[in-house]
Design an enzyme around this catalytic site. Structure first.
Site, short mmCIF file in Angstrom:
data_model
loop_
_atom_site.label_atom_id
_atom_site.label_comp_id
_atom_site.label_asym_id
_atom_site.label_seq_id
_atom_site.Cartn_x
_atom_site.Cartn_y
_atom_site.Cartn_z
N SER A 21 0.86 -1.17 0.00
CA SER A 21 0.00 0.00 0.00
C SER A 21 0.90 1.22 0.00
CB SER A 21 -0.93 0.00 1.21
OG SER A 21 -0.20 -0.12 2.43
N GLU A 23 1.37 5.66 0.65
CA GLU A 23 0.87 6.90 1.26
C GLU A 23 1.24 8.09 0.39
OE1 GLU A 23 1.18 7.92 5.62
OE2 GLU A 23 2.47 9.51 4.80
N ASP A 115 -0.83 15.61 15.31
CA ASP A 115 0.17 16.43 15.98
C ASP A 115 -0.48 17.66 16.61
OD1 ASP A 115 2.27 14.76 15.16
OD2 ASP A 115 2.40 15.79 13.22
N PHE A 225 12.94 14.62 9.87
CA PHE A 225 11.69 13.92 10.16
C PHE A 225 11.88 12.94 11.31
CE2 PHE A 225 9.94 14.22 5.53
CZ PHE A 225 9.50 15.51 5.78
N HIS A 275 3.82 -1.03 3.66
CA HIS A 275 3.22 0.28 3.42
C HIS A 275 4.35 1.25 3.11
CE1 HIS A 275 0.05 3.29 3.69
NE2 HIS A 275 0.85 4.05 4.44
#
Length: 304
Positions: A21, A23, A115, A225, A275
């Site tokens: 999958s 994103e 967040d 990140f 993913h």
């Protein structure tokens, strides 16, 4: 011949059921929209199990998510999963968004706390009339429709979890609320993922756990990140990219090599579902999925 290589050759002969999958994030400009859509069209040939679209607090961001999900639903054969958070909205507003997705034909949501509005690293404060945490959101979504709901998991613990007891208790609440699947934060040390699965097994958490994989497009951005989300950057990984700031072509090759090593090692450990955090770019994710055997027919031709 190594044991891992023997297992891999065996799987190649029997054809393991690998699924993937992807994103995406909603574009902020027309140029970014063109890049995203070129990525969507290229990755569609891989026949992913679903594709998710991220979501942020604020009306304009939510609307971009909605438009992106709607276009994927209408113009592709892929199943979109819309991200949804608790941040900055009353329950009535969130419930309305969920109902709109159901009416559109969306049947998969990714339910997240989100967040803090004041920024990552600042204290989280729930909306006074909203869903407080992801477990509450999962329960609310399930009351509205029979959605397939994914939730997040953290192989290295969420930065706000003081210990594993807190981390697992929070995840278990999401599972007990009706979560169908756990998609993990990205990681680079597969041993940590395996240890994470052991933690979940001891806690009686048995729903599918899908490892999140980040093919590195920009190493310095990845470091930033990772600092925010608690992902460790191993020394060996930093060495791979050292001295390549002005060598984009080699960085891409190194990024592909690192990600390929990771996913093939996970396959050797028995993982068959992945993913990919695409960063709205197709090249590395497409190459990785082809390495996993996705995207071609039985005769080796690319699927239409």
């Amino acid at each position: 011949m190594s044991e891992a290589h023997t297992r891999r050759r065996s799987r190649e002969k029997t054809g393991p059921d690998i699924t993937a999958s992807f994103e995406f994030f909603p574009p902020k400009s027309d140029k970014m929209a063109e890049t995203l859509w070129a990525t969507v069209q290229r990755l569609e040939a891989l026949k992913p199990s679903f594709v998710s679209v991220t979501y942020g607090a604020g009306g304009s961001t939510r609307e971009r998510t909605h438009r992106t999900v709607d276009r994927i639903l209408k113009e592709t054969g892929m199943l979109p999963a819309a991200h949804l958070t608790c941040v900055g909205a009353a329950k009535s507003e969130v419930d309305g968004i969920v109902q709109d997705y159901w009416d559109m034909g969306v049947r998969h949501l990714v339910a997240l706390r989100g967040d803090p509005l004041s920024g990552i690293g600042t204290p989280y404060e729930a909306h006074p009339e909203g869903y407080a945490y992801a477990a509450d959101l999962v329960a609310g979504v399930k009351k509205i429709g029979n959605f397939d709901v994914s939730v997040s998991g953290y192989p290295e613990r969420h930065p706000e979890s003081r210990d594993w007891s807190v981390e697992i208790d929070n995840l278990k609440r999401k599972v007990d609320a009706g979560a169908d699947r756990i998609i993990t934060q990205y990681f680079f040390d597969n041993d940590l993922f395996e240890q994470y699965l052991e933690h979940l097994g001891k806690a009686g958490i048995t729903i599918p756990v899908v490892p999140g994989i980040l093919p590195i497009q920009n190493f310095h951005q990845t470091v930033a990140f990772s600092r925010n989300c608690g992902t460790t950057i191993p020394d060996w990984l930093a060495r791979r990219f050292s001295g390549l700031d002005d060598d984009a072509e080699t960085r891409k090759l190194v990024g592909a090599g690192v990600a390929c090593e990771q996913v093939m090692d996970l396959v050797d450990r028995g993982i068959t579902d992945f993913h990919f955090y695409t960063m709205n770019r197709a090249d590395l994710t497409y190459a990785l999925c082809r390495q996993l055997g996705l995207g071609g027919d039985e005769n080796g031709q690319e699927a239409a």
